[in-house]
Enzyme design. Structure first.
Site, PDB file in Angstrom:
ATOM      1  N   ASN A  54       0.860  -1.144   0.047  1.00 46.25           N
ATOM      2  CA  ASN A  54       0.006  -0.069   0.145  1.00 46.25           C
ATOM      3  C   ASN A  54       0.857   1.205   0.218  1.00 46.25           C
ATOM      4  OD1 ASN A  54      -0.444   1.945   2.609  1.00 46.25           O
ATOM      5  ND2 ASN A  54       0.017  -0.156   3.199  1.00 46.25           N
ATOM      6  N   ILE A  62      -0.881   4.497   0.639  1.00 45.13           N
ATOM      7  CA  ILE A  62      -1.845   5.414   0.814  1.00 45.13           C
ATOM      8  C   ILE A  62      -1.406   6.785   1.202  1.00 45.13           C
ATOM      9  CG2 ILE A  62      -3.948   5.996   2.603  1.00 45.13           C
ATOM     10  CD1 ILE A  62      -4.088   3.046   0.987  1.00 45.13           C
ATOM     11  N   LEU A  85      -0.691   8.326   4.128  1.00 48.03           N
ATOM     12  CA  LEU A  85      -1.361   9.073   5.199  1.00 48.03           C
ATOM     13  C   LEU A  85      -2.606  10.016   4.960  1.00 48.03           C
ATOM     14  CD1 LEU A  85       1.790   9.651   7.645  1.00 48.03           C
ATOM     15  CD2 LEU A  85      -0.050   7.976   7.832  1.00 48.03           C
ATOM     16  N   ASN A 139      -3.001   6.999  16.544  1.00 43.89           N
ATOM     17  CA  ASN A 139      -1.726   6.798  15.768  1.00 43.89           C
ATOM     18  C   ASN A 139      -1.339   8.119  15.291  1.00 43.89           C
ATOM     19  OD1 ASN A 139      -0.291   6.295  12.741  1.00 43.89           O
ATOM     20  ND2 ASN A 139       0.350   4.356  14.112  1.00 43.89           N
ATOM     21  N   CYS A 197       6.361   5.625   8.771  1.00 40.63           N
ATOM     22  CA  CYS A 197       5.584   5.557   7.373  1.00 40.63           C
ATOM     23  C   CYS A 197       6.593   5.512   6.352  1.00 40.63           C
ATOM     24  CB  CYS A 197       4.416   6.658   7.256  1.00 40.63           C
ATOM     25  SG  CYS A 197       3.411   6.101   5.960  1.00 40.63           S
ATOM     26  N   LYS A 249       6.033   3.159  17.122  1.00 37.13           N
ATOM     27  CA  LYS A 249       5.968   2.061  16.292  1.00 37.13           C
ATOM     28  C   LYS A 249       7.223   2.272  15.446  1.00 37.13           C
ATOM     29  CE  LYS A 249       2.951   0.116  13.065  1.00 37.13           C
ATOM     30  NZ  LYS A 249       1.458   0.082  12.544  1.00 37.13           N
ATOM     31  N   ILE A 280       5.926  -4.912  13.764  1.00 37.41           N
ATOM     32  CA  ILE A 280       6.675  -4.066  12.771  1.00 37.41           C
ATOM     33  C   ILE A 280       5.484  -3.095  11.910  1.00 37.41           C
ATOM     34  CG2 ILE A 280       8.774  -5.360  12.488  1.00 37.41           C
ATOM     35  CD1 ILE A 280       7.764  -6.480  10.109  1.00 37.41           C
ATOM     36  N   THR A 307       5.176  -1.451   7.951  1.00 36.46           N
ATOM     37  CA  THR A 307       5.623  -2.278   6.953  1.00 36.46           C
ATOM     38  C   THR A 307       6.883  -2.204   6.294  1.00 36.46           C
ATOM     39  OG1 THR A 307       4.611  -0.418   5.557  1.00 36.46           O
ATOM     40  CG2 THR A 307       3.027  -1.890   6.011  1.00 36.46           C
ATOM     41  N   GLY A 355       1.556  -9.649   9.766  1.00 36.52           N
ATOM     42  CA  GLY A 355       1.206 -10.645   9.219  1.00 36.52           C
ATOM     43  C   GLY A 355       0.205 -11.699   9.993  1.00 36.52           C
TER      44      GLY A 355
HETATM   45  C1  LIG Z   1      -3.577   0.038   4.005  1.00 43.20           C
HETATM   46  C2  LIG Z   1      -2.472   0.097   5.255  1.00 43.20           C
HETATM   47  C3  LIG Z   1      -2.796   1.293   5.785  1.00 43.20           C
HETATM   48  C4  LIG Z   1      -1.667   1.493   6.966  1.00 43.20           C
HETATM   49  N1  LIG Z   1      -1.577   2.924   7.706  1.00 43.20           N
HETATM   50  C5  LIG Z   1      -0.915   2.892   8.556  1.00 43.20           C
HETATM   51  C6  LIG Z   1      -0.861   4.248   9.387  1.00 43.20           C
HETATM   52  O1  LIG Z   1      -1.559   5.024   8.998  1.00 43.20           O
HETATM   53  N2  LIG Z   1       0.122   4.177  10.238  1.00 43.20           N
HETATM   54  C7  LIG Z   1       0.884   3.192  10.937  1.00 43.20           C
HETATM   55  O2  LIG Z   1       1.648   3.394  11.717  1.00 43.20           O
HETATM   56  N3  LIG Z   1       0.839   2.036  10.339  1.00 43.20           N
HETATM   57  C8  LIG Z   1      -0.044   1.795   9.125  1.00 43.20           C
HETATM   58  N4  LIG Z   1      -0.042   0.683   8.578  1.00 43.20           N
HETATM   59  C9  LIG Z   1       0.838  -0.575   9.001  1.00 43.20           C
HETATM   60  C10 LIG Z   1      -0.064  -1.177   9.868  1.00 43.20           C
HETATM   61  O3  LIG Z   1      -0.494  -0.905  10.909  1.00 43.20           O
HETATM   62  C11 LIG Z   1       0.969  -2.677  10.167  1.00 43.20           C
HETATM   63  O4  LIG Z   1       1.911  -1.956  10.931  1.00 43.20           O
HETATM   64  C12 LIG Z   1       1.615  -3.361   9.071  1.00 43.20           C
HETATM   65  O5  LIG Z   1       0.450  -3.383   8.161  1.00 43.20           O
HETATM   66  C13 LIG Z   1       1.738  -4.715   9.297  1.00 43.20           C
HETATM   67  O6  LIG Z   1       0.974  -5.785   9.923  1.00 43.20           O
HETATM   68  P1  LIG Z   1      -0.034  -6.767   9.240  1.00 43.20           P
HETATM   69  O7  LIG Z   1       1.109  -7.361   8.313  1.00 43.20           O
HETATM   70  O8  LIG Z   1      -0.817  -7.393  10.100  1.00 43.20           O
HETATM   71  O9  LIG Z   1      -0.739  -5.750   8.134  1.00 43.20           O
HETATM   72  C14 LIG Z   1      -0.927   0.538   7.471  1.00 43.20           C
HETATM   73  C15 LIG Z   1      -0.911  -0.718   6.760  1.00 43.20           C
HETATM   74  C16 LIG Z   1      -1.983  -0.935   5.654  1.00 43.20           C
HETATM   75  C17 LIG Z   1      -2.054  -2.101   4.846  1.00 43.20           C
END
Ligand SMILES: Cc1cc2nc3c(=O)[nH]c(=O)nc-3n(C[C@H](O)[C@H](O)[C@H](O)COP(=O)(O)O)c2cc1C
Ligand SMILES: Cc1cc2nc3c(=O)[nH]c(=O)nc-3n(C[C@H](O)[C@H](O)[C@H](O)COP(=O)(O)OP(=O)(O)OC[C@H]3O[C@@H](n4cnc5c(N)ncnc54)[C@H](O)[C@@H]3O)c2cc1C
Ligand code: FES
Lengths: 253, 305
Positions: free
Chosen positions: B71, B73, B75, B102, B132, B167, B193, B195, B246
């Protein structure tokens, strides 16, 4: 509008043409709530895909508790879907999208190209004898007319190569349609260029136009912000999955 | 039914379960109310909020990749003022679940300012996103340089009475350096973690699939890396850890807890199973029951290695 996750049993899954399939599954809650323009977000649990895949609702039969979709084979998710047999289970989330088609009375033109025609079938059923415009690359891509025949007053066809109907793009049929029918409203779903040109031609003719948008989606429920766009009307950002997928053309183009 | 066995206190925040909805994947919680019992969610972690509204990145923002997704996005969010005015009251009308906000900002001072702005009733704590990968200004520096991360942490701590969770970015050579730096700067907890930076290419057009060219990878594909980093960080610091990356099943959550996470969050999998936060918690509860574990915290860091 309330949304559900249902483990839907496949009732029918057949090819209309080799690349385009029709699937009917049992999802009674979704069927009961579904409105024209809404979509379902489906997942084959245990399959190859990670995310769900969105598809417009083609029909919802409240009595039978079934929902119909029509999908084109374009990648791993849709290829996997075509292998499902009656009795198999598909994880269905729906009905999604608060931005739905207008169903108030009037003479409506439904214009669509490719799988964009799918959600228009559900809409056609709820309108009083709409005029339908089916646009395809070739004659083989105009099988959609059969789905509109029970509801339409008249069906126009355009093909890029002239193998059926008017030769040209969807927008090329509008002068004829507008001269033959007093159209109050246009609902369109298809490729972006098609929606844009039809929206512009409708605006010129002083006819309201609504478009059903498609964007890459991750969640389908308004949380990931993968699908947003900036409105041409007020500059604010809207989510295709929850604010749409249907918007006034003025919002989009 | 969720029992006391899995109720936890994390960084001073009381939670009914140790399972949260991860930032950016759980909206503001209310979007999930058709699917799950919001009161059975450990905590809602909001989408990243910034001092001013942000439109996010243009072009394609999400793409599926093997066992996960990218992704970019960027923010997109309404900004802190609109968040406090329009969203915060709605969340509290819908549930009593703690809401962790957050936050992201472009400078150390701005991080302090947004922390002060959010030092209000209804905010249970702050999760400071210093990592981010999708915004150009600052993000990367704060997430990858220990001194910068520490400065942000101090600035936030100085401006709020709320618990502060920092984070961490996985896009670093040594996660323990970052973990230690923010612990020394006063962080109450760390989450990891975020991403991993990645990309995908459309070979027919020879163009990147994402509008931003690169994006953040999440989903099961990153779980082994996340686990490794949680394990390493847990040995380096004594503040509690929120582990994520994950998570799909309760078994994944158990792995994170054994590696040293006190709590966990479900991220991208919420898009697939909107009930996931609740089902993972139910699974943990059943696991404790089946294994005769008195309390879920008993397994935290119990990896035998
Ligand atoms: C679409 C999307 C938007 C995200 N937006 C944020 C965000 O605004 N702030 C943040 O700290 N992490 C953001 N993340 C990261 C997630 O909170 C998470 O740390 C990351 O996706 C790993 O976890 P997962 O594998 O379970 O998705 C975002 C992840 C995704 C997929
Ligand atoms: C609201 C909405 C309604 C839709 N309704 C229908 C429908 O009724 N019938 C139908 O056949 N298709 C519909 N689509 C498109 C459909 O979702 C995609 O074709 C499908 O997700 C592709 O999945 P895949 O795994 O087979 O392809 P993938 O392997 O994921 O991708 C193959 C190609 O498909 C295209 N694609 C992937 N995801 C999307 C997406 N979300 N939107 C548009 N294109 C995409 C891309 O060009 C991609 O390169 C709709 C999309 C949206 C957003
Ligand atoms: S698809 Fe996630 S917000 Fe629209």
């Amino acid at each position: 509008m309330k949304k559900f996750v249902e483990m839907a049993t496949i009732v029918e899954n057949t090819a209309i043409i080799p690349e385009v399939w029709k699937m009917v599954f049992k999802a009674p809650k979704t069927a009961r709530e579904a409105k024209a323009g809404q979509f379902v977000n489906v997942h084959r649990d245990g399959g190859q895909t990670f995310l769900r895949r969105p598809f417009g609702i083609v029909d919802a039969d409240v009595d039978a508790g079934t929902v119909t979709i029509i999908y084109r084979l374009v990648g791993i998710g849709t290829e996997e879907m075509k292998d499902l047999r009656p009795g198999d289970v598909l994880n269905v989330e729906g009905p999604l999208g608060d931005g739905i088609f207008t169903t108030t009375p009037g003479k409506v033109l439904l214009a669509g190209g490719g799988v964009g025609l799918a959600p228009l079938i559900f809409l056609a059923k709820q309108l009083d004898h709409p005029i339908v415009l089916v646009a395809g690359k070739t004659a083989a891509e105009t099988f959609w007319t059969e789905f509109f025949e029970p509801y339409a007053e008249e069906i126009y066809v355009t093909t890029d190569d002239g193998s059926k109907g008017i030769k040209g793009f969807a927008v090329d049929a509008l002068p004829t349609i507008f001269s033959q029918h007093a159209i109050d409203r246009v609902s369109v779903c298809g490729p972006t260029m098609m929606m844009k040109t039809i929206a512009e031609a409708s605006a010129k003719a002083g006819i309201d136009c609504e478009v059903s948008m498609e964007k890459r989606m991750a969640c389908g429920i308004g949380v990931c912000l993968g699908c947003t766009f900036e409105s041409k009307r007020d500059g604010k950002r809207y989510k295709v999955c929850t604010d749409g997928p249907v918007f006034s053309a003025k919002e989009v183009f | 039914m969720i029992s006391e066995r899995i109720a936890v206190e994390f960084a001073g925040i009381s939670m009914k379960t140790p399972v949260m909805g991860a930032s950016g994947t759980f909206g503001f919680g209310i979007e999930y109310s058709d699917f799950l019992d919001l009161d059975a969610v450990g905590a809602i972690i909001s989408k990243g909020i910034t001092p001013l509204p942000r439109p996010g990145n243009p072009g394609v923002r999400v793409a599926e990749t093997p066992a996960g997704m990218l992704n970019c996005i960027g923010l997109e969010n309404p900004g802190v003022d609109a968040f406090k005015r329009d969203i915060l009251p709605k969340v509290h009308a819908a549930c009593t679940t703690p809401l962790i906000v957050n936050v992201s900002a472009g400078s150390v001072e701005e991080y302090g300012q947004i922390a002060a702005d959010l030092d209000v009733d209804g905010v249970a704590g702050l999760e400071v996103n210093i990592s981010c990968p999708n915004v150009k200004e600052g993000g990367i520096v704060f997430g990858t340089q220990p001194e910068a991360a520490a400065a942000v942490t101090r600035s936030v701590k100085d401006n709020t009475k709320k618990p502060v969770i920092v984070k961490l970015s996985p896009n670093v050579t040594d996660i323990t350096t970052m973990a230690k730096a923010v612990e020394a700067a006063g962080a109450d907890a760390i989450s990891l973690i975020n991403t991993l930076t990645g990309m995908a290419i459309d070979i027919t057009t020879r163009r990147p699939i994402l509008g931003n060219i690169t994006g953040g990878l999440s989903g099961p594909a990153i779980k082994p890396i996340a686990l490794r980093m949680v394990w390493q960080a847990s040995k380096a610091v004594s503040i509690p850890i929120l582990g994520l990356g994950g998570i799909v099943t309760w078994q994944d959550a158990v792995e994170f807890m054994l590696a040293g996470a006190s709590t966990v969050a479900v991220g991208a999998h919420n898009f697939v199973d909107p009930r996931a936060v609740e089902t993972v918690a139910e699974g943990l509860d059943q696991y404790c029951k089946d294994q005769g574990i008195a309390h879920i915290s008993d397994i935290v860091g119990q990896l035998e290695a």
